[in-house]
Design a protein around this motif. Sequence first.
Motif, mmCIF file in Angstrom:
data_model
loop_
_atom_site.group_PDB
_atom_site.id
_atom_site.type_symbol
_atom_site.label_atom_id
_atom_site.label_comp_id
_atom_site.label_asym_id
_atom_site.label_seq_id
_atom_site.Cartn_x
_atom_site.Cartn_y
_atom_site.Cartn_z
ATOM 1 N N LYS A 5 6.412 -4.253 1.299
ATOM 2 C CA LYS A 5 5.736 -5.438 0.777
ATOM 3 C C LYS A 5 5.940 -5.483 -0.724
ATOM 4 C CE LYS A 5 2.156 -5.724 4.288
ATOM 5 N NZ LYS A 5 0.731 -5.804 4.566
ATOM 6 N N PRO A 6 5.883 -6.680 -1.293
ATOM 7 C CA PRO A 6 5.959 -6.769 -2.759
ATOM 8 C C PRO A 6 4.847 -5.939 -3.399
ATOM 9 C CG PRO A 6 6.156 -8.943 -1.770
ATOM 10 C CD PRO A 6 5.803 -7.990 -0.666
ATOM 11 N N ARG A 7 5.123 -5.410 -4.584
ATOM 12 C CA ARG A 7 4.204 -4.501 -5.282
ATOM 13 C C ARG A 7 2.781 -5.041 -5.370
ATOM 14 N NH1 ARG A 7 3.498 -0.395 -9.003
ATOM 15 N NH2 ARG A 7 2.213 -0.909 -10.803
ATOM 16 N N GLU A 8 2.612 -6.269 -5.855
ATOM 17 C CA GLU A 8 1.271 -6.810 -6.048
ATOM 18 C C GLU A 8 0.559 -7.038 -4.715
ATOM 19 O OE1 GLU A 8 -2.106 -7.479 -7.820
ATOM 20 O OE2 GLU A 8 -0.346 -6.709 -8.849
ATOM 21 N N GLU A 9 1.316 -7.447 -3.710
ATOM 22 C CA GLU A 9 0.726 -7.653 -2.381
ATOM 23 C C GLU A 9 0.215 -6.334 -1.806
ATOM 24 O OE1 GLU A 9 2.106 -9.178 2.048
ATOM 25 O OE2 GLU A 9 3.257 -9.838 0.301
ATOM 26 N N ARG A 10 0.995 -5.261 -1.947
ATOM 27 C CA ARG A 10 0.577 -3.943 -1.433
ATOM 28 C C ARG A 10 -0.645 -3.439 -2.207
ATOM 29 N NH1 ARG A 10 1.241 -1.753 3.157
ATOM 30 N NH2 ARG A 10 3.493 -1.748 3.058
#
Length: 192
Positions: A5-10
Motif C-alpha cells: 500500500k502507499p506509505r500514507e495509506e499504510r
Amino acid sequence: MRISKPREERRQEIVETARELFIAQGIDNTPVSQIVKTVGVAQGLFYYYFKSKDEIIAAVADHIMDSIERSINSSLERKDMGFNQRITMVVDMFLASFGILDEGTGKVTSLVYSSQLYDIIKARLTNTTTDVINALMAEGTSSGALNIRHPELMVTLIIQGLAELIGNGLRERSVILDLIEQGLNLPENSLQ
C-alpha cells in the motif's frame, strides 16, 4: 501474496487500528505486536512508521482530535439549525468521535471508552470545544437564545467541568445535556 500500500495509506491504517484497540482495551493492554497482527504487517514495518509506542499514541490522539475538530467546526457553518440543535450536535460529535456514543444506535456506551486516551487529549479537546462553544454563545446571545451575564466564563466552567466529569466516568448523554442546559440557563429538555 503481500499487498503493498502507499506509505500514507499504510500509516493511516496502523493509526486507525491502534485507535480502535486503544479505545476497546486501553493503551496499556494493547502491545505493538497486537496492533501489527491486527493490521497484518510485520512488526518491523511498525517501526518504519513510528519510533515507539508513545509515538503511535500521539498519532492516535492527533487523529482523534483532527476528526473532532473537523466535525465540530463544520457545525458552526450550519445555518439551517438553531442554537440548541447545534449545541446538541457538538456534544454528540464529541461523544461519537471519542467512542463514547455509538453512532449507529445513538446510545452511550462505556465499553469502548479509554480513559487513558481521553486524559492524553483532554487539554486540546477542552480548548477546541471552548472556542467553538464561545462562538455559538456569541451567536446565541445576539439572537436572544441566551441570557447569561458572563458567557465566556460560563463556557469555561461548563467545558472544564464536563471534561473532568467525563474523565472520571460520566457517560450519560442525557446528564451531560442537562448540565449544559442548567449552566446556560436553557429550558429543561431544550437540548435533545
